[in-house]
Design a protein around this motif. Structure first.
Motif, PDB file in Angstrom:
ATOM      1  N   THR A 222       0.860  -1.178   0.000  1.00 12.77           N
ATOM      2  CA  THR A 222       0.000   0.000   0.000  1.00 12.77           C
ATOM      3  C   THR A 222       0.893   1.223   0.000  1.00 12.77           C
ATOM      4  O   THR A 222       2.052   1.168   0.441  1.00 12.77           O
ATOM      5  CB  THR A 222      -0.960  -0.003   1.218  1.00 12.77           C
ATOM      6  N   VAL A 223       0.380   2.352  -0.494  1.00 12.93           N
ATOM      7  CA  VAL A 223       1.191   3.558  -0.628  1.00 12.93           C
ATOM      8  C   VAL A 223       0.318   4.779  -0.383  1.00 12.93           C
ATOM      9  O   VAL A 223      -0.878   4.789  -0.685  1.00 12.93           O
ATOM     10  CB  VAL A 223       1.858   3.627  -2.025  1.00 12.93           C
ATOM     11  N   ALA A 224       0.934   5.813   0.189  1.00 12.06           N
ATOM     12  CA  ALA A 224       0.292   7.120   0.343  1.00 12.06           C
ATOM     13  C   ALA A 224       1.229   8.173  -0.229  1.00 12.06           C
ATOM     14  O   ALA A 224       2.449   7.967  -0.288  1.00 12.06           O
ATOM     15  CB  ALA A 224      -0.005   7.414   1.815  1.00 12.06           C
ATOM     16  N   VAL A 225       0.677   9.310  -0.645  1.00 14.54           N
ATOM     17  CA  VAL A 225       1.478  10.334  -1.303  1.00 14.54           C
ATOM     18  C   VAL A 225       1.123  11.709  -0.759  1.00 14.54           C
ATOM     19  O   VAL A 225       0.002  11.957  -0.308  1.00 14.54           O
ATOM     20  CB  VAL A 225       1.262  10.311  -2.834  1.00 14.54           C
ATOM     21  N   ALA A 226       2.103  12.625  -0.805  1.00 13.32           N
ATOM     22  CA  ALA A 226       1.884  14.014  -0.401  1.00 13.32           C
ATOM     23  C   ALA A 226       2.971  14.864  -1.033  1.00 13.32           C
ATOM     24  O   ALA A 226       4.033  14.356  -1.419  1.00 13.32           O
ATOM     25  CB  ALA A 226       1.906  14.158   1.122  1.00 13.32           C
ATOM     26  N   ALA A 227       2.722  16.170  -1.122  1.00 13.16           N
ATOM     27  CA  ALA A 227       3.704  17.081  -1.721  1.00 13.16           C
ATOM     28  C   ALA A 227       3.790  18.360  -0.911  1.00 13.16           C
ATOM     29  O   ALA A 227       3.373  19.431  -1.370  1.00 13.16           O
ATOM     30  CB  ALA A 227       3.335  17.374  -3.174  1.00 13.16           C
ATOM     31  N   PRO A 228       4.330  18.308   0.322  1.00 12.91           N
ATOM     32  CA  PRO A 228       4.450  19.533   1.120  1.00 12.91           C
ATOM     33  C   PRO A 228       5.415  20.511   0.468  1.00 12.91           C
ATOM     34  O   PRO A 228       6.580  20.187   0.207  1.00 12.91           O
ATOM     35  CB  PRO A 228       4.995  19.021   2.463  1.00 12.91           C
ATOM     36  N   GLY A 229       4.930  21.716   0.179  1.00 17.75           N
ATOM     37  CA  GLY A 229       5.773  22.719  -0.453  1.00 17.75           C
ATOM     38  C   GLY A 229       6.296  22.300  -1.810  1.00 17.75           C
ATOM     39  O   GLY A 229       7.339  22.793  -2.254  1.00 17.75           O
ATOM     40  N   GLY A 230       5.594  21.387  -2.487  1.00 20.74           N
ATOM     41  CA  GLY A 230       6.049  20.919  -3.782  1.00 20.74           C
ATOM     42  C   GLY A 230       7.051  19.792  -3.717  1.00 20.74           C
ATOM     43  O   GLY A 230       7.505  19.307  -4.759  1.00 20.74           O
ATOM     44  N   GLU A 231       7.375  19.310  -2.504  1.00 23.63           N
ATOM     45  CA  GLU A 231       8.338  18.221  -2.320  1.00 23.63           C
ATOM     46  C   GLU A 231       7.598  16.890  -2.381  1.00 23.63           C
ATOM     47  O   GLU A 231       6.872  16.531  -1.464  1.00 23.63           O
ATOM     48  CB  GLU A 231       9.033  18.375  -0.960  1.00 23.63           C
ATOM     49  N   GLU A 232       7.769  16.165  -3.476  1.00 19.53           N
ATOM     50  CA  GLU A 232       7.050  14.906  -3.657  1.00 19.53           C
ATOM     51  C   GLU A 232       7.550  13.858  -2.660  1.00 19.53           C
ATOM     52  O   GLU A 232       8.748  13.600  -2.567  1.00 19.53           O
ATOM     53  CB  GLU A 232       7.235  14.395  -5.086  1.00 19.53           C
ATOM     54  N   ARG A 233       6.613  13.258  -1.926  1.00 21.44           N
ATOM     55  CA  ARG A 233       6.938  12.184  -0.987  1.00 21.44           C
ATOM     56  C   ARG A 233       5.992  11.014  -1.210  1.00 21.44           C
ATOM     57  O   ARG A 233       4.781  11.191  -1.349  1.00 21.44           O
ATOM     58  CB  ARG A 233       6.795  12.639   0.472  1.00 21.44           C
ATOM     59  N   LEU A 234       6.559   9.823  -1.205  1.00 25.80           N
ATOM     60  CA  LEU A 234       5.771   8.594  -1.247  1.00 25.80           C
ATOM     61  C   LEU A 234       6.044   7.817   0.026  1.00 25.80           C
ATOM     62  O   LEU A 234       7.206   7.661   0.438  1.00 25.80           O
ATOM     63  CB  LEU A 234       6.137   7.740  -2.456  1.00 25.80           C
ATOM     64  N   TYR A 235       4.987   7.336   0.658  1.00 26.81           N
ATOM     65  CA  TYR A 235       5.082   6.528   1.869  1.00 26.81           C
ATOM     66  C   TYR A 235       4.660   5.104   1.496  1.00 26.81           C
ATOM     67  O   TYR A 235       3.481   4.841   1.259  1.00 26.81           O
ATOM     68  CB  TYR A 235       4.181   7.090   2.962  1.00 26.81           C
ATOM     69  N   LEU A 236       5.624   4.195   1.408  1.00 27.57           N
ATOM     70  CA  LEU A 236       5.371   2.835   0.962  1.00 27.57           C
ATOM     71  C   LEU A 236       5.457   1.872   2.139  1.00 27.57           C
ATOM     72  O   LEU A 236       6.406   1.949   2.936  1.00 27.57           O
ATOM     73  CB  LEU A 236       6.408   2.405  -0.089  1.00 27.57           C
ATOM     74  N   TRP A 237       4.460   0.995   2.239  1.00 25.35           N
ATOM     75  CA  TRP A 237       4.581  -0.110   3.196  1.00 25.35           C
ATOM     76  C   TRP A 237       4.887  -1.360   2.399  1.00 25.35           C
ATOM     77  O   TRP A 237       4.078  -1.845   1.622  1.00 25.35           O
ATOM     78  CB  TRP A 237       3.327  -0.299   4.031  1.00 25.35           C
ATOM     79  N   THR A 238       6.092  -1.875   2.611  1.00 22.94           N
ATOM     80  CA  THR A 238       6.557  -3.058   1.904  1.00 22.94           C
ATOM     81  C   THR A 238       6.564  -4.280   2.805  1.00 22.94           C
ATOM     82  O   THR A 238       7.083  -5.329   2.421  1.00 22.94           O
ATOM     83  CB  THR A 238       7.974  -2.820   1.343  1.00 22.94           C
ATOM     84  N   GLY A 239       5.995  -4.139   4.015  1.00 25.26           N
ATOM     85  CA  GLY A 239       6.048  -5.178   5.039  1.00 25.26           C
ATOM     86  C   GLY A 239       6.994  -4.717   6.140  1.00 25.26           C
ATOM     87  O   GLY A 239       7.838  -3.850   5.948  1.00 25.26           O
TER      88      GLY A 239
END
Length: 326
Positions: A222-239
């Motif tokens: 599963t993954v979540a995404v956000a871009a605080p101040g234009g800074e792309e971040r992906l939060y991945l759960w790989t186990g």
């Protein structure tokens, strides 16, 4: 007025929920409250909001004090949903756009101050296994879906007659073709004319940014995404016991975010916090409960707390239930 003491609050855990949930910062309240939408275990959707007002702000009677979650309101009954996404839209102005997925069909709902939640025409995706929605800075609404055969479909909406939307097909990033995908998430980046696209498969995660560059990442459940101040971040759960925090194209800035709980993460969602530069808040479901995490970025310390509704008591009269049905 300072936040109400714990003894003056009525509390409740969130309603039983399933599938993917939706999380976004809205435009209501002094600083923009957070909106969380959940799929009920059996029927419809729930919406809760987090009071982001400063600590010395007086709460609404019977509502949550600053720094606390509201009770949940159920809506959209009549279907058992598998997942939901939400956008705090520029249109309306500031209506909530909701895309909820049930069986093989996406359903569009909209919240407005005048009419609360209403059902709108469904987007023309055909049968899909998952679907997501986003809005870019110019007010264009985008929808991405994974078809039942694992292909990626991308639509954009003409909102000139909002709330009526006229959808047309857009071209997905070419490098995402020819693979069987299982899920998709869109990441609107401030100033970009199209959102980034993150797609999941059994052997990889791929992120195509608004600039068209593709980044092949570890396979995530599963993954979540956000871009605080234009800074792309992906939060991945790989186990395991942490989320992998990925900065596409900047592997030297990748890090791990420790999680509470111990078993499988079944859903995660994230939103940038406008009043706290660089901060991303997340909601994670693990061990059957929801957690609210605050990630200030690489230089700060992540905090995590169980997500609990806490409402102020009214001075007189019968107390309304913490969770309600619309």
């Amino acid at each position: 007025m300072a936040a109400a003491p714990v003894s003056a609050l009525r509390t409740a855990d969130p309603p039983p929920n399933r599938g993917r949930f939706a999380f976004a910062q809205g435009r209501y309240g002094v600083r923009g409250n957070l909106e969380l939408l959940l799929c009920d275990e059996d029927d419809g959707l729930w919406v809760l909001w987090f009071n982001s007002d400063p600590e010395d702000t007086e709460p609404e009677p019977g509502g949550p004090p600053p720094g606390e979650w509201s009770g949940a309101l159920r809506f959209g009954t009549g279907r058992r949903y598998d997942g939901v996404h939400v956008v705090q839209s520029l249109h309306g102005p500031h209506h909530l756009e909701v895309l909820a997925h049930a069986a093989s069909s996406p359903h569009r709902l909209r919240w407005s101050p005048e009419a609360a939640f209403t059902t709108e025409d469904a987007p023309p995706t055909g049968a899909v296994s998952s679907a997501t929605i986003a809005e870019t800075s110019d007010g264009t609404l985008w929808l991405a879906a994974v078809t039942e055969d694992g292909a990626l479909k991308l639509l954009r909406a003409d909102a000139a007659a909002y709330p009526r939307l006229s959808w047309s097909e857009a071209t997905p990033p070419v490098s995402l073709a020819g693979h069987r995908w299982s899920d998709v998430v869109l990441l609107p980046v401030p100033g970009a004319v199209r959102p980034g696209v993150a797609v999941l498969a059994s052997d990889r995660t791929v992120y195509a940014g608004p600039d068209g560059r593709c980044h092949v990442l570890p396979a995530a459940r599963t993954v979540a995404v956000a871009a605080p101040g234009g800074e792309e971040r992906l939060y991945l759960w790989t186990g395991g016991c942490a989320l992998e925090v990925v900065r596409p194209g900047r592997p030297e800035e990748d890090r791990r975010l420790a999680l509470p709980g111990s078993n499988e993460v079944t859903a995660v969602a994230a939103t940038a916090i406008a009043y706290a530069g660089g901060r991303v808040d997340l909601v994670v479901r693990r061990d059957g409960r929801l957690w609210h995490l605050k990630d200030p970025g690489p230089a700060g310390e992540v905090s995590a707390a169980p997500l609990v509704s806490r409402l102020t008591r009214t001075a007189s009269g019968p107390q309304a239930p913490v969770h309600r049905v619309s």
